[in-house]
Design a protein around this motif. Structure first.
Motif, PDB file in Angstrom:
ATOM      1  N   SER A  75       1.297  -1.062   0.514  1.00  0.00           N
ATOM      2  CA  SER A  75      -0.124   0.154  -0.110  1.00  0.00           C
ATOM      3  C   SER A  75       0.747   1.307  -0.041  1.00  0.00           C
ATOM      4  O   SER A  75       0.333   2.137  -1.011  1.00  0.00           O
ATOM      5  CB  SER A  75      -1.038   0.183   0.835  1.00  0.00           C
ATOM      6  OG  SER A  75      -1.718  -1.385   1.324  1.00  0.00           O
ATOM      7  N   SER A  82       1.277   6.357  -6.443  1.00  0.00           N
ATOM      8  CA  SER A  82       0.397   7.449  -7.371  1.00  0.00           C
ATOM      9  C   SER A  82       0.532   8.717  -7.371  1.00  0.00           C
ATOM     10  O   SER A  82       0.538   9.678  -8.103  1.00  0.00           O
ATOM     11  CB  SER A  82      -0.784   7.072  -6.771  1.00  0.00           C
ATOM     12  OG  SER A  82      -1.402   5.720  -6.359  1.00  0.00           O
ATOM     13  N   ARG A 435     -10.964  14.524 -13.320  1.00  0.00           N
ATOM     14  CA  ARG A 435     -10.736  12.642 -14.129  1.00  0.00           C
ATOM     15  C   ARG A 435      -9.393  12.607 -14.170  1.00  0.00           C
ATOM     16  O   ARG A 435      -9.502  11.246 -14.271  1.00  0.00           O
ATOM     17  CB  ARG A 435     -11.946  13.385 -14.826  1.00  0.00           C
ATOM     18  CG  ARG A 435     -13.072  13.393 -14.582  1.00  0.00           C
ATOM     19  CD  ARG A 435     -14.066  13.533 -16.009  1.00  0.00           C
ATOM     20  NE  ARG A 435     -14.535  14.822 -16.292  1.00  0.00           N
ATOM     21  CZ  ARG A 435     -15.404  15.648 -16.376  1.00  0.00           C
ATOM     22  NH1 ARG A 435     -16.037  15.656 -15.511  1.00  0.00           N
ATOM     23  NH2 ARG A 435     -15.446  16.984 -17.248  1.00  0.00           N
ATOM     24  N   GLU A 437      -6.777  13.062 -12.528  1.00  0.00           N
ATOM     25  CA  GLU A 437      -6.504  12.559 -11.870  1.00  0.00           C
ATOM     26  C   GLU A 437      -6.777  10.930 -11.374  1.00  0.00           C
ATOM     27  O   GLU A 437      -5.815  10.617 -10.761  1.00  0.00           O
ATOM     28  CB  GLU A 437      -6.391  13.888 -10.440  1.00  0.00           C
ATOM     29  CG  GLU A 437      -5.859  15.035 -10.599  1.00  0.00           C
ATOM     30  CD  GLU A 437      -6.266  15.601  -9.907  1.00  0.00           C
ATOM     31  OE1 GLU A 437      -6.921  16.226  -8.838  1.00  0.00           O
ATOM     32  OE2 GLU A 437      -5.247  17.077  -9.785  1.00  0.00           O
ATOM     33  N   GLN A 438      -8.445  10.992 -11.370  1.00  0.00           N
ATOM     34  CA  GLN A 438      -8.619   9.798 -11.010  1.00  0.00           C
ATOM     35  C   GLN A 438      -8.241   8.744 -11.610  1.00  0.00           C
ATOM     36  O   GLN A 438      -8.170   7.275 -11.329  1.00  0.00           O
ATOM     37  CB  GLN A 438     -10.495  10.193 -11.194  1.00  0.00           C
ATOM     38  CG  GLN A 438     -10.856  11.390  -9.897  1.00  0.00           C
ATOM     39  CD  GLN A 438     -12.371  11.841  -9.425  1.00  0.00           C
ATOM     40  OE1 GLN A 438     -13.205  10.851 -11.025  1.00  0.00           O
ATOM     41  NE2 GLN A 438     -12.386  12.055  -8.704  1.00  0.00           N
ATOM     42  N   ARG A 439      -8.232   9.066 -13.448  1.00  0.00           N
ATOM     43  CA  ARG A 439      -7.679   8.155 -14.276  1.00  0.00           C
ATOM     44  C   ARG A 439      -6.226   8.070 -13.880  1.00  0.00           C
ATOM     45  O   ARG A 439      -6.191   6.691 -13.704  1.00  0.00           O
ATOM     46  CB  ARG A 439      -7.861   9.147 -15.352  1.00  0.00           C
ATOM     47  CG  ARG A 439      -7.932   7.770 -16.616  1.00  0.00           C
ATOM     48  CD  ARG A 439      -7.670   8.602 -18.303  1.00  0.00           C
ATOM     49  NE  ARG A 439      -9.150   8.442 -18.207  1.00  0.00           N
ATOM     50  CZ  ARG A 439      -9.078  10.157 -18.250  1.00  0.00           C
ATOM     51  NH1 ARG A 439      -8.308  11.268 -18.187  1.00  0.00           N
ATOM     52  NH2 ARG A 439     -10.680  10.770 -18.861  1.00  0.00           N
ATOM     53  N   GLU A 441      -4.968   7.929 -11.311  1.00  0.00           N
ATOM     54  CA  GLU A 441      -4.973   6.930  -9.715  1.00  0.00           C
ATOM     55  C   GLU A 441      -5.472   5.595 -10.092  1.00  0.00           C
ATOM     56  O   GLU A 441      -4.557   4.843  -9.861  1.00  0.00           O
ATOM     57  CB  GLU A 441      -5.554   7.661  -8.641  1.00  0.00           C
ATOM     58  CG  GLU A 441      -5.340   8.866  -7.947  1.00  0.00           C
ATOM     59  CD  GLU A 441      -6.245   9.349  -6.838  1.00  0.00           C
ATOM     60  OE1 GLU A 441      -7.125   9.008  -6.805  1.00  0.00           O
ATOM     61  OE2 GLU A 441      -5.751  10.197  -5.875  1.00  0.00           O
ATOM     62  N   LYS A 442      -6.003   5.173 -10.862  1.00  0.00           N
ATOM     63  CA  LYS A 442      -6.645   3.960 -11.326  1.00  0.00           C
ATOM     64  C   LYS A 442      -5.586   3.172 -12.662  1.00  0.00           C
ATOM     65  O   LYS A 442      -5.227   2.119 -11.436  1.00  0.00           O
ATOM     66  CB  LYS A 442      -8.067   3.877 -11.960  1.00  0.00           C
ATOM     67  CG  LYS A 442      -8.903   2.459 -12.792  1.00  0.00           C
ATOM     68  CD  LYS A 442      -9.945   3.264 -13.555  1.00  0.00           C
ATOM     69  CE  LYS A 442     -10.369   1.992 -13.342  1.00  0.00           C
ATOM     70  NZ  LYS A 442     -12.011   2.027 -14.198  1.00  0.00           N
ATOM     71  N   GLU A 443      -5.076   3.834 -12.693  1.00  0.00           N
ATOM     72  CA  GLU A 443      -4.124   3.263 -13.512  1.00  0.00           C
ATOM     73  C   GLU A 443      -2.974   3.010 -12.948  1.00  0.00           C
ATOM     74  O   GLU A 443      -2.254   1.717 -12.780  1.00  0.00           O
ATOM     75  CB  GLU A 443      -3.798   4.230 -15.452  1.00  0.00           C
ATOM     76  CG  GLU A 443      -4.451   4.851 -15.359  1.00  0.00           C
ATOM     77  CD  GLU A 443      -4.371   5.348 -16.918  1.00  0.00           C
ATOM     78  OE1 GLU A 443      -2.873   6.177 -16.869  1.00  0.00           O
ATOM     79  OE2 GLU A 443      -5.031   5.484 -18.147  1.00  0.00           O
ATOM     80  N   MET A 445      -2.678   1.550  -9.599  1.00  0.00           N
ATOM     81  CA  MET A 445      -3.130   0.617  -8.369  1.00  0.00           C
ATOM     82  C   MET A 445      -2.770  -0.568  -9.681  1.00  0.00           C
ATOM     83  O   MET A 445      -3.094  -0.782 -10.736  1.00  0.00           O
ATOM     84  CB  MET A 445      -5.345   0.839  -8.514  1.00  0.00           C
ATOM     85  CG  MET A 445      -5.316   2.189  -7.950  1.00  0.00           C
ATOM     86  SD  MET A 445      -7.247   1.784  -7.641  1.00  0.00           S
ATOM     87  CE  MET A 445      -6.920   1.026  -5.478  1.00  0.00           C
ATOM     88  N   ASP A 446      -2.028  -1.730  -8.456  1.00  0.00           N
ATOM     89  CA  ASP A 446      -1.562  -2.966  -8.376  1.00  0.00           C
ATOM     90  C   ASP A 446      -2.750  -4.109  -8.038  1.00  0.00           C
ATOM     91  O   ASP A 446      -2.983  -3.605  -6.888  1.00  0.00           O
ATOM     92  CB  ASP A 446      -0.334  -3.038  -7.885  1.00  0.00           C
ATOM     93  CG  ASP A 446      -0.182  -4.675  -8.564  1.00  0.00           C
ATOM     94  OD1 ASP A 446      -0.319  -4.698  -9.424  1.00  0.00           O
ATOM     95  OD2 ASP A 446       0.966  -4.407  -7.575  1.00  0.00           O
ATOM     96  N   TYR A 447      -3.183  -4.582  -9.642  1.00  0.00           N
ATOM     97  CA  TYR A 447      -4.529  -5.290  -8.978  1.00  0.00           C
ATOM     98  C   TYR A 447      -3.617  -6.627  -9.283  1.00  0.00           C
ATOM     99  O   TYR A 447      -4.378  -7.932  -9.562  1.00  0.00           O
ATOM    100  CB  TYR A 447      -5.502  -5.392  -9.662  1.00  0.00           C
ATOM    101  CG  TYR A 447      -6.508  -4.221  -9.920  1.00  0.00           C
ATOM    102  CD1 TYR A 447      -7.555  -4.142  -8.433  1.00  0.00           C
ATOM    103  CD2 TYR A 447      -5.655  -3.875 -10.659  1.00  0.00           C
ATOM    104  CE1 TYR A 447      -7.635  -2.783  -8.838  1.00  0.00           C
ATOM    105  CE2 TYR A 447      -6.666  -2.013 -10.516  1.00  0.00           C
ATOM    106  CZ  TYR A 447      -7.757  -2.154  -9.868  1.00  0.00           C
ATOM    107  OH  TYR A 447      -8.234  -0.681  -9.886  1.00  0.00           O
TER     108      TYR A 447
END
Length: 450
Positions: A75, A82, A435, A437-439, A441-443, A445-447
């Motif tokens: 985390s 991020s 938007r 910034e949110q994009r 952050e999403k990119e 993230m490690d899934y």
């Protein structure tokens, strides 16, 4: 901690069991060697990889602990990544809404305009922009009239389009053009709250935007620099009290320091009264002997209220201010220390939950999250959202929010230059920036562990 507590309890239980066995064996075993062998065989050393005598259970606890440590580390790495990617998000491209080389008014007739020019009532070089606000289709612009300055025919206007060109139409009419407006704000119910200055006192005028009707005139006890209105449900005292609102006003100047006040006017609730609260002793002021370029501002949204001094931003609780005694006001600095440059504008964005401001040092617009910036200095906590000079002129005069929650920015040159663009109203697409910034952050993230 739970693992260690389990080990301690297990040790105590085993000690009791061993003590009981010792007593039993001492009583019934006749040969000491037989007792020694039995007692020795009862003690089993736990495996080196475990924390207690129960190998399987302790291995499970150990794996859970290692998994938590690994998740926390992941985390932290993800947060760092991020933030790095957010720094790479391109700045918002401000676009020009209106601009003027010289401000033009919508005069009742050409003859009146020429007469105003001859008499000195209209001197285009004397006009400076002030606040900008939008409500539905009305775009309000202030053009302040400083003491001793002539040539400003009206100080509060709406922007109208005539023959494809933006012109200023005095609000509510030309008959009210003698008002000397120093600040204003629009609420969500279609009312315009105007600070009008006379020789004797400042007044708070409340207008209906659609009709121009003057609802109320409220005398103020001292000179006021800025006003911001909260008309959300927390200002109401009953379910039928839909016209209630609270106006927060900053009665201070760059040189006044802690001698200024925060004025609170409770409209249609709590007695329709004006209450003044003294600023705390640590409220800073401009350096003595220097010409300050700071613009004292106040902005409020529901229970959150923010105001600016020359080089510091402060926060206070709006509900506490409404119910405080005149000498009781709790203010907190938004960030550590002081900014390197004086503030020229302040606006709270309710969607971004951030403070937007401009500085005298440059013509860029910055944002800062007030709930997380308190532990950092200003230069570390603020983020630039528009490029210096990108669609914004040298001096930012005011900011507002349009119906799309994008940011309106009024700006002008340092001094009037004939033949050049001297005044501009720009729009910073704040929602597009959020938007992006949110994009990012999403990119970031490690899934891979899901």
């Amino acid at each position: 901690l739970l693992i260690y507590m389990s080990v301690l309890v297990s040790f105590l239980v085993l000690s009791i069991i061993h003590f009981s066995l010792f007593s039993f064996l001492f009583t019934y075993f006749s040969k000491p060697m037989t007792f020694f062998l039995f007692f020795f065989l009862m003690i089993r050393r736990p495996p080196r990889s475990t924390l207690s005598s129960s190998s399987a259970a302790s291995d499970v606890y150990k794996r859970q602990y290692q998994r938590r440590v690994r998740d926390l580390a992941s985390s932290a790495m993800l947060l760092s990544l991020s933030l790095s990617l957010l720094a790479l998000v391109p700045l918002a491209q401000a676009h020009v809404l209106h601009e003027w080389a010289t401000i033009q008014y919508q005069w009742p007739s050409p003859e009146l305009e020429q007469e105003a020019i001859r008499s000195g009532e209209f001197v285009p070089e004397s006009i400076r922009l002030g606040e900008v606000r939008q409500f539905d289709d009305w775009l309000f612009v202030g053009t302040p009239r400083p003491h001793g300055v002539k040539g400003v025919p009206a100080t509060l206007s709406t922007v109208d389009m005539v023959d494809g060109k933006p012109v200023l139409a005095p609000f509510p009419s030309w008959e009210a053009s003698d008002l000397n407006v120093v600040g204003f704000d629009a609420d969500h119910k279609g009312r315009l709250w105007v600070l009008s200055r006379t020789e004797k006192e400042d007044q708070l005028l409340i207008f209906v935007i659609s009709s121009g009707e003057l609802l109320r005139t409220v005398p103020l006890p001292r000179r006021v620099a800025s006003v911001s209105v909260d008309d959300h449900s927390r200002s109401y005292t009953s379910i039928r009290d839909t016209d209630a609102a609270t106006a927060f006003m900053l009665a201070a100047s760059p040189e006044s320091g802690n001698t200024g006040e925060v004025l609170v006017y409770t409209h249609n609730h709590l007695g329709n009264r004006v209450k003044g609260l003294s600023l705390p002793h640590y409220f800073d002021q401009a350096e003595e002997g220097s010409k300050s370029e700071a613009k004292m501002m106040i902005t409020v949204h529901q229970d959150s209220c923010y105001l600016s001094s020359p080089k510091q931003l402060y926060s206070l609780r709006g509900d506490e201010v409404k119910n405080s005694s005149p000498t009781d006001i709790n203010m907190y600095a938004v960030a550590q220390g002081h900014a390197e440059s004086e503030f020229q504008g302040l606006l709270y964005h309710p969607v971004a939950r951030a403070l937007l401001f401009a500085r005298a040092k440059d013509s860029a617009v910055y944002k800062m999250a007030p709930f997380s910036a308190w532990s950092n200095p200003y230069e570390a906590g603020m983020v630039k959202i528009s490029s210096d000079g990108d669609g914004v002129l040298a001096v930012v005069t005011g900011m507002g929010i349009d119906w799309k929650y994008d940011v309106l920015v009024g700006s002008q040159n340092n001094k009037f230059e004939s033949g050049e663009v001297n005044y501009r109203i720009s729009v910073i697409p704040t929602m597009d920036l959020m938007r992006n910034e949110q994009r990012a952050e999403k990119e970031a993230m490690d899934y891979s562990d899901l």
